[in-house]
Structures are given as structure tokens and as C-alpha cells.
Design an enzyme around this catalytic site. Structure first.
Site, PDB file in Angstrom:
ATOM      1  N   ARG A 265      40.781 -32.194  -7.973  1.00  0.00           N
ATOM      2  CA  ARG A 265      41.504 -33.108  -8.869  1.00  0.00           C
ATOM      3  C   ARG A 265      41.655 -34.495  -8.245  1.00  0.00           C
ATOM      4  O   ARG A 265      41.874 -35.473  -8.973  1.00  0.00           O
ATOM      5  CB  ARG A 265      42.869 -32.521  -9.266  1.00  0.00           C
ATOM      6  CG  ARG A 265      43.546 -33.342 -10.355  1.00  0.00           C
ATOM      7  CD  ARG A 265      44.719 -32.689 -11.026  1.00  0.00           C
ATOM      8  NE  ARG A 265      45.232 -33.584 -12.066  1.00  0.00           N
ATOM      9  CZ  ARG A 265      46.162 -33.284 -12.944  1.00  0.00           C
ATOM     10  NH1 ARG A 265      46.706 -32.091 -12.942  1.00  0.00           N
ATOM     11  NH2 ARG A 265      46.554 -34.172 -13.847  1.00  0.00           N
ATOM     12  N   ASN A 269      41.365 -39.614  -9.119  1.00  0.00           N
ATOM     13  CA  ASN A 269      42.019 -40.816  -8.596  1.00  0.00           C
ATOM     14  C   ASN A 269      41.035 -41.938  -8.312  1.00  0.00           C
ATOM     15  O   ASN A 269      41.434 -43.006  -7.824  1.00  0.00           O
ATOM     16  CB  ASN A 269      42.791 -40.494  -7.312  1.00  0.00           C
ATOM     17  CG  ASN A 269      43.975 -39.595  -7.588  1.00  0.00           C
ATOM     18  OD1 ASN A 269      44.594 -39.682  -8.643  1.00  0.00           O
ATOM     19  ND2 ASN A 269      44.287 -38.708  -6.655  1.00  0.00           N
TER      20      ASN A 269
HETATM   21  N1  LIG Z   1      49.699 -38.838 -16.537  1.00  0.00           N
HETATM   22  C1  LIG Z   1      48.441 -39.154 -16.310  1.00  0.00           C
HETATM   23  O1  LIG Z   1      47.615 -38.305 -15.966  1.00  0.00           O
HETATM   24  C2  LIG Z   1      48.001 -40.575 -16.480  1.00  0.00           C
HETATM   25  C3  LIG Z   1      46.636 -40.881 -16.479  1.00  0.00           C
HETATM   26  C4  LIG Z   1      46.259 -42.198 -16.702  1.00  0.00           C
HETATM   27  C5  LIG Z   1      47.217 -43.180 -16.909  1.00  0.00           C
HETATM   28  N2  LIG Z   1      48.533 -42.851 -16.895  1.00  0.00           N
HETATM   29  C6  LIG Z   1      49.564 -43.874 -17.131  1.00  0.00           C
HETATM   30  O2  LIG Z   1      49.351 -44.424 -18.414  1.00  0.00           O
HETATM   31  C7  LIG Z   1      49.944 -45.727 -18.457  1.00  0.00           C
HETATM   32  C8  LIG Z   1      49.034 -46.690 -19.194  1.00  0.00           C
HETATM   33  O3  LIG Z   1      48.874 -46.256 -20.516  1.00  0.00           O
HETATM   34  P1  LIG Z   1      48.406 -47.211 -21.700  1.00  0.00           P
HETATM   35  O4  LIG Z   1      47.295 -48.046 -21.236  1.00  0.00           O
HETATM   36  O5  LIG Z   1      48.235 -46.346 -22.877  1.00  0.00           O
HETATM   37  O6  LIG Z   1      49.634 -48.229 -21.840  1.00  0.00           O
HETATM   38  P2  LIG Z   1      50.870 -48.329 -22.856  1.00  0.00           P
HETATM   39  O7  LIG Z   1      51.436 -46.998 -23.128  1.00  0.00           O
HETATM   40  O8  LIG Z   1      51.741 -49.369 -22.294  1.00  0.00           O
HETATM   41  O9  LIG Z   1      50.180 -48.882 -24.199  1.00  0.00           O
HETATM   42  C9  LIG Z   1      49.589 -50.156 -24.210  1.00  0.00           C
HETATM   43  C10 LIG Z   1      50.160 -51.036 -25.333  1.00  0.00           C
HETATM   44  O10 LIG Z   1      49.645 -50.596 -26.588  1.00  0.00           O
HETATM   45  C11 LIG Z   1      50.707 -50.430 -27.534  1.00  0.00           C
HETATM   46  N3  LIG Z   1      50.247 -49.379 -28.446  1.00  0.00           N
HETATM   47  C12 LIG Z   1      50.146 -48.057 -28.182  1.00  0.00           C
HETATM   48  N4  LIG Z   1      49.540 -47.415 -29.185  1.00  0.00           N
HETATM   49  C13 LIG Z   1      49.251 -48.341 -30.126  1.00  0.00           C
HETATM   50  C14 LIG Z   1      48.612 -48.305 -31.379  1.00  0.00           C
HETATM   51  N5  LIG Z   1      48.064 -47.170 -31.868  1.00  0.00           N
HETATM   52  N6  LIG Z   1      48.508 -49.461 -32.076  1.00  0.00           N
HETATM   53  C15 LIG Z   1      48.995 -50.624 -31.564  1.00  0.00           C
HETATM   54  N7  LIG Z   1      49.594 -50.738 -30.373  1.00  0.00           N
HETATM   55  C16 LIG Z   1      49.719 -49.599 -29.660  1.00  0.00           C
HETATM   56  C17 LIG Z   1      51.907 -50.090 -26.688  1.00  0.00           C
HETATM   57  O11 LIG Z   1      53.093 -50.415 -27.359  1.00  0.00           O
HETATM   58  C18 LIG Z   1      51.673 -50.972 -25.467  1.00  0.00           C
HETATM   59  O12 LIG Z   1      52.147 -52.261 -25.712  1.00  0.00           O
HETATM   60  C19 LIG Z   1      50.202 -46.121 -17.019  1.00  0.00           C
HETATM   61  O13 LIG Z   1      51.575 -46.062 -16.761  1.00  0.00           O
HETATM   62  C20 LIG Z   1      49.477 -45.067 -16.213  1.00  0.00           C
HETATM   63  O14 LIG Z   1      50.074 -44.830 -14.970  1.00  0.00           O
HETATM   64  C21 LIG Z   1      48.927 -41.568 -16.698  1.00  0.00           C
END
Ligand SMILES: NC(=O)c1ccc[n+]([C@@H]2O[C@H](COP(=O)([O-])OP(=O)(O)OC[C@H]3O[C@@H](n4cnc5c(N)ncnc54)[C@H](O)[C@@H]3O)[C@@H](O)[C@H]2O)c1
Ligand SMILES: [Zn+2]
Length: 397
Positions: A265, A269
Site C-alpha cells: 500500500r 504514496n
Molecule cells: N483518504 C484517502 O485515501 C485520500 C486519498 C487522496 C486524497 N485525500 C484527501 O483528499 C483531499 C482533496 O480532495 P479534493 O481534491 O476532492 O478536494 P475538496 O474536497 O476540497 O474539493 C475541491 C473543491 O471542489 C468543490 N466541489 C466538490 N464537489 C463538487 C462538485 N461536484 N461540483 C462543484 N464543486 C465541487 C469543493 O467544495 C472544493 O471547493 C485532501 O485533503 C487529501 O488529503 C484522501
């Protein structure tokens, strides 16, 4: 629970025709992918995590666009209308304070242990709501309903939940696998192009890790995503749905083999040791997927410099990122030293040296004696980062 290696494959009955489990039964929970999947939220939740009460945790942006649709899909299948808790959008709110606010709202509303949480949003909401679910009254089920490409291809699958602290990203969290994941690519119609491109960075990552063909598919789609063509073009949306399903299959295979990240896993990363450090050094001003793209370029450069990657690996990844408008240089004002210092606080640091999961080529990662991460000298990392300085950083003091 996630299926451990050797366990029989889980079997899940599809909640509607046209939805398929993109995890292919490798995980103990289904990952339903298909256009209109969100409208099946009621039956999915009723089958995977029936409860007395339901809460939808989301952010304000997603609530405005898709909250009513999610609530309507749930309503006929539950006794009481679900509580909708919308937090402010953005990584800056993936904190212990927001975790406390959401938890307190649930407590104030009298939610007991017989509660299911639906995480409707991007990776920020998924990680935050997942962590609330992991800790609420010692743990209640969560159903992930991702609304960004990044959350669909990556964050919603695998059971990692967390919040950030001033010392770094994801430093407080828990493994809390979802009861089900519901991926509806039509939600991407409202996602801004820059967020689509950022999400594609994690799909590229899955390609580098395990499948050169998938890398090619994601790279081919990136320019259209970045240009904003996705919203109206059914061919692009079709391609997206395929890339999402393939990415989920790759991630599910890795997670099923090593749920707790003792071995393989760690390959997921890729791009994240440098990526998380850049996010922290930049004060979370850049998107996670953008930081991962830059981190992947840096880590492919590192792999070539230490002689572990086939020459040309970094050039392919760099070209794909550039074509999709993803960053391949450090943000202005961020120095290589600041990034190097930030890598040391990451969870991947071990015995004073930072470990990296590195590619052997596009489609395969380096493995030596069952170990999937190798310590790299600071001098090598610094050399690579120096070459990635923003053009205008030369004149900075
Ligand atoms: N748990 C895990 O395995 C894992 C893996 C990868 C990333 N992450 C985490 O994910 C986060 C990043 O996620 P992200 O890129 O989705 O960011 P985010 O959740 O901040 O979403 C990005 C933006 O898009 C907007 N948004 C979301 N869905 C939308 C839609 N359908 N229409 C319009 N706007 C929308 C949100 O309000 C936000 O402003 C980080 O914190 C990262 O650490 C976690
Ligand atoms: Zn990531």
C-alpha cells in the site's frame, strides 16, 4: 472490515441495473459506479448500513449543488429526514476544529449509536466525515458519496480518514473503511476544470503504480478536462467513467492486499511525500492533486537519479502533467529547503531518513525484499527540488 488477503471475495447485489462494483469484489464493501448512482443512495444505505438516523456531512458548495438530490434519494428509505451538516469548503477546514463542530452538531441533535453518516463531497469531506464516523460514539458506519474526480478515483476508497494539524497533513486520523461507496460521475458536471485536472493526477498515479495503459488513458483525457470540455461532452464523460472504474480497481487491488499499509500500500504514496511537503510549505494554497502531480514529477526524477527508474519515466509523467496544466515546478516563493524540511514531518519519515515509494517505470514500482519504500539521501532530494524551482524564485531573497 477490509477483506484480508486469502479471504473469500465479498458478494454484493447491485442496488440498480447499470451499477457495477468497480472494486470487483476485492473489498468487503462495494464501490458502485454508474451514471445516476447518487439517486440510489436510499437502497444502498438501507442495504449496507441501515440505521435509526442518518446525517449527510458535506461542504457548502456541494450542498448547494447536490445536497437536495442526495436528501431526496435518501428520504423514502428512512424514517426521519436526514440532518444535513455543511462545513465551509476547502482543505483549510479539514481540521480538528471542524471535526469537533460536526461531532457537536450530531450530539446536540441527539444522534445515538444507531446512526449512519453519508459523506457527500470531495476528499476533504470524505476524510473529515470519515473521521467523525470513526470516532462518533466509538464508531458508526460511513457511506462515501464522492463528488470530485479526486475523491472518486482515490480518497473515497481504502478506508483512510484524517484531519490536518499545523505540523502537517493527515496527522490525526483512523482507518475506518466505508460500508459502501457510491460513485456518480454525473456529479462531475459541476466541478471546475482545475479540480477535474487535479483529480486526474491521482489517476495518473495509479497508472504509474500498476498499469501503463491506464496511465495512457488518464493522460489522454487530461487536456480535455483541463480545458473545460468535460461538462458538455458525453465522450469525455464516458472516458471519465472508465478511468474512474479502472482507478478504483487498481486501488482496491492494492488495498485488499495490504489494508494497513505495511507493504504494497505504500506505493499509493507515490508523489505524496514531496506533495504533502509542498502543500504544507505553501500553506495549502494549491490543490492536493496539483501538489501530487508536482510530487510525482519530483519523485520520478529522484528514482532516475538513484538509478532505480528506467530513463524517460520522469519525462513521460512530466509531459502528461504539463499537457493537463498541472504544475511541474515549485510554487513561486517556495524554496527547496522549505520543502525538504517539510518532508521530515511526514508520516513516511523513519529513523531520521525519509522513505520514498519510487517507480521502476510507468506501470511498475520498485520492490526490494518485500519492501516498497526506500530511504533517500537529503542531498539527492534537494538536488531534484532545486531543479524544480519556480522560474521567478531565482530572484527571491
Ligand atoms: N483518504 C484517502 O485515501 C485520500 C486519498 C487522496 C486524497 N485525500 C484527501 O483528499 C483531499 C482533496 O480532495 P479534493 O481534491 O476532492 O478536494 P475538496 O474536497 O476540497 O474539493 C475541491 C473543491 O471542489 C468543490 N466541489 C466538490 N464537489 C463538487 C462538485 N461536484 N461540483 C462543484 N464543486 C465541487 C469543493 O467544495 C472544493 O471547493 C485532501 O485533503 C487529501 O488529503 C484522501
Ligand atoms: Zn492523494
Amino acid at each position: 472490515m477490509v477483506a484480508e488477503r486469502g479471504e473469500p471475495r465479498a458478494r454484493h447485489a447491485p442496488p440498480a441495473p447499470g451499477l457495477r462494483d468497480a472494486a470487483g469484489g476485492r473489498l468487503a464493501y462495494p464501490v458502485w459506479v454508474g451514471a445516476g448512482a447518487l439517486d440510489r443512495l436510499g437502497p444502498v444505505v438501507a442495504a449496507a448500513a441501515p440505521a435509526h438516523r442518518y446525517a449527510i456531512v458535506t461542504d457548502e458548495t456541494v450542498a448547494a449543488r447536490h445536497g437536495a438530490r442526495a436528501a431526496a434519494a435518501l428520504a423514502p428509505h428512512v424514517d426521519a429526514a436526514p440532518l444535513i451538516i455543511a462545513v465551509p469548503p476547502g482543505e483549510a477546514h479539514k481540521t480538528r476544529d471542524t471535526w469537533a463542530r460536526v461531532t457537536d452538531e450530531l450530539l446536540a441533535a441527539g444522534y445515538g449509536r444507531d446512526t449512519t453518516i453519508v459523506a457527500l463531497g470531495g476528499g476533504v469531506v470524505g476524510d473529515l466525515a470519515g473521521f467523525v464516523a470513526a470516532t462518533y460514539l466509538r464508531g458508526v458506519p460511513v457511506v462515501q458519496a464522492p463528488s470530485t474526480l479526486l475523491a472518486m478515483v482515490d480518497a473515497s476508497v481504502g478506508g483512510k480518514t484524517a484531519v490536518d494539524t499545523p505540523a502537517g497533513k493527515n496527522l490525526v486520523g483512523a482507518f475506518h473503511p466505508p460500508a459502501a461507496v457510491l460513485v456518480d460521475p454525473t456529479l462531475l458536471g459541476t466541478l471546475p476544470p482545475a479540480d477535474l485536472a487535479a483529480g486526474a493526477a491521482e489517476a495518473l498515479k495509479h497508472g504509474v503504480i500498476a498499469d501503463a495503459r491506464h496511465f495512457g488513458d488518464a493522460a489522454a483525457l487530461l487536456p480535455a478536462l483541463a480545458s473545460g470540455a468535460a461538462a458538455g461532452d458525453p465522450a469525455v464523460l464516458d472516458g471519465l467513467a472508465r478511468v474512474v472504474a479502472d482507478s478504483v480497481a487498481i486501488k482496491a487491488a492494492v488495498v485488499a492486499e495490504d489494508p494497513r499499509e505495511h507493504g504494497r500500500r505504500k506505493t499509493l504514496n507515490l508523489g505524496h511525500t514531496v506533495g504533502h511537503a509542498v502543500e504544507l510549505a505553501a500553506g495549502y494554497r494549491i490543490r492536493h492533486g496539483e501538489a501530487v502531480a508536482l510530487g510525482m514529477v519530483a519523485e520520478c526524477d529522484i528514482a532516475e537519479r538513484v538509478g532505480l527508474a528506467e530513463p524517460g519515466t520522469a519525462a513521460r509523467v512530466r509531459a502528461a502533467c504539463r499537457a493537463g496544466g498541472l504544475p511541474t515546478a515549485l510554487p513561486a516563493g517556495i524554496t527547496p529547503d522549505a520543502v525538504l524540511a517539510a518532508t521530515r514531518g511526514d508520516k513516511k519519515a523513519r529513523g531520521g531518513r525519509v522513505e520514498y515509494a519510487l517507480p521502476a517505470r510507468v506501470g511498475a514500482m520498485v520492490e526490494a525484499d518485500g519492501r516498497w519504500a526506500v530511504p533517500v539521501d537529503d542531498a539527492v532530494v534537494l538536488g531534484v527540488l532545486a531543479a524544480l524551482r519556480a522560474p521567478d524564485a531565482e530572484s527571491a531573497p
